[in-house]
Design an enzyme around this catalytic site. Structure first.
Site, PDB file in Angstrom:
ATOM      1  CG  ASP A  60      -7.684  -4.469  -3.100  1.00  0.00           C
ATOM      2  OD1 ASP A  60      -7.690  -4.561  -1.862  1.00  0.00           O
ATOM      3  OD2 ASP A  60      -8.680  -4.110  -3.752  1.00  0.00           O
ATOM      4  CD  GLU A 125     -11.709  -1.821   1.030  1.00  0.00           C
ATOM      5  OE1 GLU A 125     -12.472  -1.168   1.744  1.00  0.00           O
ATOM      6  OE2 GLU A 125     -10.958  -1.269   0.182  1.00  0.00           O
TER       7      GLU A 125
HETATM    8  N1  BES Z   1      -9.658   2.452   3.755  1.00  0.00           N
HETATM    9  C1  BES Z   1     -10.741   2.787   2.922  1.00  0.00           C
HETATM   10  C2  BES Z   1     -12.006   3.175   3.655  1.00  0.00           C
HETATM   11  C3  BES Z   1     -11.890   4.341   4.575  1.00  0.00           C
HETATM   12  C4  BES Z   1     -10.989   5.351   4.355  1.00  0.00           C
HETATM   13  C5  BES Z   1     -12.703   4.384   5.656  1.00  0.00           C
HETATM   14  C6  BES Z   1     -10.900   6.406   5.232  1.00  0.00           C
HETATM   15  C7  BES Z   1     -12.647   5.442   6.507  1.00  0.00           C
HETATM   16  C8  BES Z   1     -11.730   6.451   6.314  1.00  0.00           C
HETATM   17  C9  BES Z   1     -11.074   1.643   2.013  1.00  0.00           C
HETATM   18  O1  BES Z   1      -9.965   0.945   1.556  1.00  0.00           O
HETATM   19  C10 BES Z   1     -11.750   2.234   0.808  1.00  0.00           C
HETATM   20  O2  BES Z   1     -11.285   3.149   0.238  1.00  0.00           O
HETATM   21  N2  BES Z   1     -12.859   1.674   0.433  1.00  0.00           N
HETATM   22  C11 BES Z   1     -13.536   2.051  -0.744  1.00  0.00           C
HETATM   23  C12 BES Z   1     -14.622   1.032  -0.923  1.00  0.00           C
HETATM   24  C13 BES Z   1     -15.354   1.080  -2.201  1.00  0.00           C
HETATM   25  C14 BES Z   1     -14.447   1.055  -3.389  1.00  0.00           C
HETATM   26  C15 BES Z   1     -16.336  -0.057  -2.259  1.00  0.00           C
HETATM   27  C16 BES Z   1     -14.102   3.446  -0.622  1.00  0.00           C
HETATM   28  O3  BES Z   1     -14.566   3.851   0.442  1.00  0.00           O
HETATM   29  O4  BES Z   1     -14.097   4.158  -1.631  1.00  0.00           O
HETATM   30 ZN    ZN Z   2      -9.226   2.621  -0.161  1.00  0.00          ZN
END
Ligand code: BES
Ligand code: ZN
Length: 432
Positions: A60, A125
């Site tokens: 997603d 996610e």
């Molecule tokens: N890939 C990201 C998390 C991330 C990005 C970690 C860059 C470290 C460096 C992940 O898909 C993401 O964006 N997660 C969301 C989670 C939230 C919606 C619960 C985020 O961090 O905003």
């Molecule tokens: Zn993300």
């Protein structure tokens, strides 16, 4: 995108695409229904005596807007200048696919993998992985593994690959304020009744002080402090503040006083508004006193902070700040704690060797500011070491217009992944 239910058919199509590619690579692959977007699950054959690796990724993506800032449309992947531009290019379709590609080439060239790989690719996610925790708990035996491999983070900089050992958590909120029963003439009624938009601005403004600190009582109580050793390690990283400013298009950086930019982004909690809505948003000027105002905002949390405690403390603080004549509704969206992982694991050492093989340079060990909600659950339920091996770059624009992923990083990621299976298989005495 998983945030908007209107796109659930498209999200399901993405799941089916992933399943068919895993099957084409030679794996047993299925869709598992959870109540949300389906989980794609696949396994290769067991290899007695070798460890088991579980690859986690997500198909997603975040909403693509603002659409008019994309040079080419977000869902029409386009290669320019050695980079593929599309929503999900780096986060996380492209990165996740490096593992699918490396597994496919192992099976094609050797007929088998040197260890058993299980793949769990989910579809929520980006909205907090609500259904995944139950699935992990209910299927802990089937998912049993020695380490979890995730490529959903970044390198430290071009030419400086990284393994991430800490992530921030999150607590996401929506505050809805209402006042008069309908929008009013701001000249006739302004000065006589509380304006929800004014109240919202004032209340949100009061949540952060002049030092950049969050003013919710108790917010910092459980924060895991940075050790002097970590501070020294962060300071030794090749971070160029000027280049970072230029990348973002700002003339100065901002945040909590007393901490460096890296410390503030990786290891300090924050509160950021994600969206604001109230009043007239059309062309020209309209003299209206809006009946409602709302904001979406989220706190990034650090290890030891509990999203539910933060939510309860925020609710008390907002009730204190609420002016007379305004009603409040606070919606608690998703939440997940932060994590910091030990560096002593033999799986991590194997991963460092694999990253070196793929990227030609030993990785640095870093923390990052983003969140991957399920990482804590993996560590707790599966009792497995989590390896965050990011192939992206900081300027790949995840969640932003013109998201991209360099084809060189994609290919280096595939090589590192292929080497990882070999390196992990050489750990002949799995810890469990
Ligand atoms: N890939 C990201 C998390 C991330 C990005 C970690 C860059 C470290 C460096 C992940 O898909 C993401 O964006 N997660 C969301 C989670 C939230 C919606 C619960 C985020 O961090 O905003
Ligand atoms: Zn993300």
């Amino acid at each position: 995108m998983s945030a908007d239910p209107a796109f659930s058919g498209e999200v399901r199509r993405a799941a089916e695409w992933v399943r068919s590619h895993l099957a084409a690579a030679g794996l047993q692959a299925e869709l598992v229904e959870t109540g949300g977007p389906p989980i794609v699950y696949a396994e290769s054959a067991p290899v007695p005596g070798a460890p088991i690796a579980l690859v986690y990724g997500h198909y997603d993506v975040q909403p693509p807007d603002p659409l008019d800032e994309w040079v080419t449309p977000p869902f029409e992947p386009t290669i320019r200048d050695g980079k593929i531009f599309a929503r999900g290019a780096t986060d996380d379709k492209g990165q996740m696919l490096t593992h699918v590609a490396s597994i496919a080439s192992w099976l094609e060239t050797s007929g088998r993998l040197p260890l058993q790989v299980k793949l769990l690719i989910e579809g929520e996610e980006e909205v907090g992985s609500e259904h995944l925790g139950n699935f992990l708990r209910a299927n802990a035996d089937r998912l049993a593994c020695d380490c979890v491999v995730i490529s959903d983070t970044s390198q430290f900089a071009p030419g400086v690959p990284a393994i991430t050992y800490g992530l921030r958590g999150i607590a996401y909120f929506e505050l809805r304020l209402s006042g008069p029963k309908q929008d009013l003439h701001s000249g006739v009624f302004g000065g006589g009744v509380a304006n929800p938009a004014n109240a919202l601005a004032k209340m949100l403004g009061a949540l952060i002080d002049e030092q950049g600190r969050v003013t919710i009582p108790g917010f910092y109580d459980d924060v895991l402090p940075l050790s002097e050793r970590e501070r020294a390690e962060f300071a030794a990283l090749p971070f160029d503040e000027g280049a970072f400013r230029r990348q973002l298009g700002v003339d100065s950086l901002a945040g909590e006083a007393g901490f460096t930019t890296i410390e503030r982004r990786w290891a300090r909690p924050t509160l950021d508004i994600n969206g604001l809505t109230s009043g007239y948003q059309g062309q020209g000027a309209k003299t209206v006193l809006p009946a409602r105002a709302s904001a979406k905002f989220s706190c990034r949390l650090v290890p030891n902070q509990d999203p539910q405690r933060v939510a309860a403390a925020l609710r008390r603080r907002l009730e204190e700040l609420l002016p007379a004549g305004i009603r409040l509704e606070l919606v608690e969206h998703h939440g997940a704690p932060g994590i910091i992982m030990p560096l002593e694991s033999p799986y991590l050492q194997a991963a460092a060797a694999a990253v070196e093989k793929g990227f030609g340079r030993r990785p640095v060990f870093i923390r990052e500011g983003g969140s991957i909600p399920v990482v804590n659950t993996f560590a707790a339920v599966l009792d497995a070491d989590v390896l965050l091996l990011g192939w992206g770059q900081n300027d790949d624009n995840p969640h932003s217009p013109n998201e991209k992923f360099s084809l060189d990083d994609y290919h280096r990621g595939i090589r590192a992944s292929a080497a990882l299976w070999q390196q992990l298989a050489a750990i002949t005495e799995p810890l469990k």
